[in-house]
Design a protein around this motif. Structure first.
Motif, PDB file in Angstrom:
ATOM      1  N   ARG A   1       0.825  -1.210   0.000  1.00  0.00           N
ATOM      2  CA  ARG A   1       0.000   0.000   0.000  1.00  0.00           C
ATOM      3  C   ARG A   1       0.860   1.262   0.000  1.00  0.00           C
ATOM      4  NH1 ARG A   1      -4.488   2.460  -0.297  1.00  0.00           N
ATOM      5  NH2 ARG A   1      -5.326   3.824   1.294  1.00  0.00           N
ATOM      6  N   ASP A   2       1.822   1.333   0.913  1.00  0.00           N
ATOM      7  CA  ASP A   2       2.648   2.529   1.052  1.00  0.00           C
ATOM      8  C   ASP A   2       3.825   2.470   0.081  1.00  0.00           C
ATOM      9  OD1 ASP A   2       1.062   3.558   3.128  1.00  0.00           O
ATOM     10  OD2 ASP A   2       2.118   2.333   4.599  1.00  0.00           O
ATOM     11  N   LEU A   3       3.958   3.548  -0.698  1.00  0.00           N
ATOM     12  CA  LEU A   3       4.992   3.595  -1.730  1.00  0.00           C
ATOM     13  C   LEU A   3       5.919   4.779  -1.526  1.00  0.00           C
ATOM     14  CD1 LEU A   3       2.770   3.070  -4.908  1.00  0.00           C
ATOM     15  CD2 LEU A   3       3.911   1.325  -3.530  1.00  0.00           C
ATOM     16  N   ALA A   4       7.078   4.689  -2.145  1.00  0.00           N
ATOM     17  CA  ALA A   4       7.971   5.832  -2.329  1.00  0.00           C
ATOM     18  C   ALA A   4       8.162   5.939  -3.833  1.00  0.00           C
ATOM     19  CB  ALA A   4       9.302   5.621  -1.622  1.00  0.00           C
ATOM     20  N   VAL A   5       7.837   7.090  -4.383  1.00  0.00           N
ATOM     21  CA  VAL A   5       7.998   7.346  -5.811  1.00  0.00           C
ATOM     22  C   VAL A   5       9.064   8.419  -5.922  1.00  0.00           C
ATOM     23  CG1 VAL A   5       6.871   8.172  -7.907  1.00  0.00           C
ATOM     24  CG2 VAL A   5       5.624   6.694  -6.308  1.00  0.00           C
ATOM     25  N   ILE A   6      10.177   8.056  -6.559  1.00  0.00           N
ATOM     26  CA  ILE A   6      11.307   8.983  -6.605  1.00  0.00           C
ATOM     27  C   ILE A   6      11.653   9.354  -8.040  1.00  0.00           C
ATOM     28  CG2 ILE A   6      12.223   8.081  -4.428  1.00  0.00           C
ATOM     29  CD1 ILE A   6      14.488   6.805  -6.134  1.00  0.00           C
ATOM     30  N   GLY A   7      12.090  10.577  -8.191  1.00  0.00           N
ATOM     31  CA  GLY A   7      12.579  11.038  -9.480  1.00  0.00           C
ATOM     32  C   GLY A   7      14.026  10.630  -9.625  1.00  0.00           C
ATOM     33  N   ALA A   8      14.359  10.020 -10.737  1.00  0.00           N
ATOM     34  CA  ALA A   8      15.726   9.570 -11.002  1.00  0.00           C
ATOM     35  C   ALA A   8      16.184  10.109 -12.360  1.00  0.00           C
ATOM     36  CB  ALA A   8      15.809   8.043 -10.951  1.00  0.00           C
ATOM     37  N   GLY A   9      15.941  11.397 -12.583  1.00  0.00           N
ATOM     38  CA  GLY A   9      16.385  12.036 -13.821  1.00  0.00           C
ATOM     39  C   GLY A   9      15.476  11.709 -14.990  1.00  0.00           C
ATOM     40  N   THR A  10      15.861  10.712 -15.783  1.00  0.00           N
ATOM     41  CA  THR A  10      15.096  10.367 -16.984  1.00  0.00           C
ATOM     42  C   THR A  10      14.002   9.343 -16.722  1.00  0.00           C
ATOM     43  OG1 THR A  10      16.668   8.626 -17.571  1.00  0.00           O
ATOM     44  CG2 THR A  10      17.047  10.836 -18.510  1.00  0.00           C
ATOM     45  N   ARG A  11      13.929   8.855 -15.499  1.00  0.00           N
ATOM     46  CA  ARG A  11      12.913   7.860 -15.158  1.00  0.00           C
ATOM     47  C   ARG A  11      12.378   8.133 -13.758  1.00  0.00           C
ATOM     48  NH1 ARG A  11      17.759   5.277 -14.218  1.00  0.00           N
ATOM     49  NH2 ARG A  11      17.978   4.589 -12.052  1.00  0.00           N
ATOM     50  N   VAL A  12      11.281   7.473 -13.457  1.00  0.00           N
ATOM     51  CA  VAL A  12      10.691   7.472 -12.125  1.00  0.00           C
ATOM     52  C   VAL A  12      10.923   6.079 -11.560  1.00  0.00           C
ATOM     53  CG1 VAL A  12       8.501   7.597 -10.870  1.00  0.00           C
ATOM     54  CG2 VAL A  12       8.939   9.159 -12.782  1.00  0.00           C
ATOM     55  N   GLU A  13      11.237   5.997 -10.281  1.00  0.00           N
ATOM     56  CA  GLU A  13      11.346   4.703  -9.622  1.00  0.00           C
ATOM     57  C   GLU A  13      10.222   4.578  -8.606  1.00  0.00           C
ATOM     58  OE1 GLU A  13      16.171   4.105 -10.066  1.00  0.00           O
ATOM     59  OE2 GLU A  13      15.305   4.117  -8.053  1.00  0.00           O
ATOM     60  N   ILE A  14       9.630   3.382  -8.560  1.00  0.00           N
ATOM     61  CA  ILE A  14       8.527   3.101  -7.644  1.00  0.00           C
ATOM     62  C   ILE A  14       9.000   2.011  -6.690  1.00  0.00           C
ATOM     63  CG2 ILE A  14       6.130   2.347  -7.451  1.00  0.00           C
ATOM     64  CD1 ILE A  14       5.883   3.233 -10.491  1.00  0.00           C
ATOM     65  N   TRP A  15       9.013   2.346  -5.414  1.00  0.00           N
ATOM     66  CA  TRP A  15       9.518   1.460  -4.374  1.00  0.00           C
ATOM     67  C   TRP A  15       8.439   1.201  -3.323  1.00  0.00           C
ATOM     68  CZ3 TRP A  15      14.858   0.114  -3.403  1.00  0.00           C
ATOM     69  CH2 TRP A  15      15.780   0.634  -4.324  1.00  0.00           C
TER      70      TRP A  15
END
Length: 143
Positions: free
Chosen positions: A101-115
């Motif tokens: 349920r709980d996510l961390a969505v991070i900006g990584a320059g040219t992509r987004v990472e979903i953790w």
């Protein structure tokens, strides 16, 4: 360019509401795929196409290249955000990244990472010391 960290939640249908700052760049479609360190990568469609062109140049005779391409591309799925900026994360990718349920969505320059939020906190905690102690040039000419 994707920057920052956001903490959205997955809804009961496995949908993620994209951070508002990312929506314009992802509005025309995105590709979700397995990332490294058990996260997911989300690429704008044109960035994924550019990356795919680079990956196509890898020699078919290289087992390492074949293995990487198989894992990377077999999990890829193209998605279109809905009018509310939601995107469905397929069950196999949610399982791969351990998303609940709980996510961390991070900006990584040219992509987004979903953790998974806890996995991101653990990863970040482990990396912060190494980050602060980096004494050599990681990116030539940057420091």
């Amino acid at each position: 360019m994707f920057l920052g960290t956001y903490e959205p939640k997955l809804d009961e249908k496995g949908r993620l509401i994209l951070p508002a700052k990312y929506r314009d760049e992802l509005a025309s479609g995105l590709v979700l795929t397995r990332g490294q360190e058990r996260c997911l990568y989300a690429f704008p469609m044109r960035e994924f196409e550019r990356l795919h062109e680079q990956l196509r140049t890898a020699p078919v005779t290289s087992k390492q290249a074949r293995d990487y391409l198989r894992v990377f591309l077999s999990g890829a799925t193209d998605e279109m955000p809905d009018k509310q900026g939601r995107v469905t994360i397929p069950a196999q990718l949610r399982q791969y990244a351990g998303l609940d349920r709980d996510l961390a969505v991070i900006g990584a320059g040219t992509r987004v990472e979903i953790w998974d939020a806890q996995a991101w906190a653990t990863y970040l905690d482990a990396q912060e010391t190494a980050y602060s102690e980096t004494a050599e040039e990681v990116v030539p000419g940057l420091f």
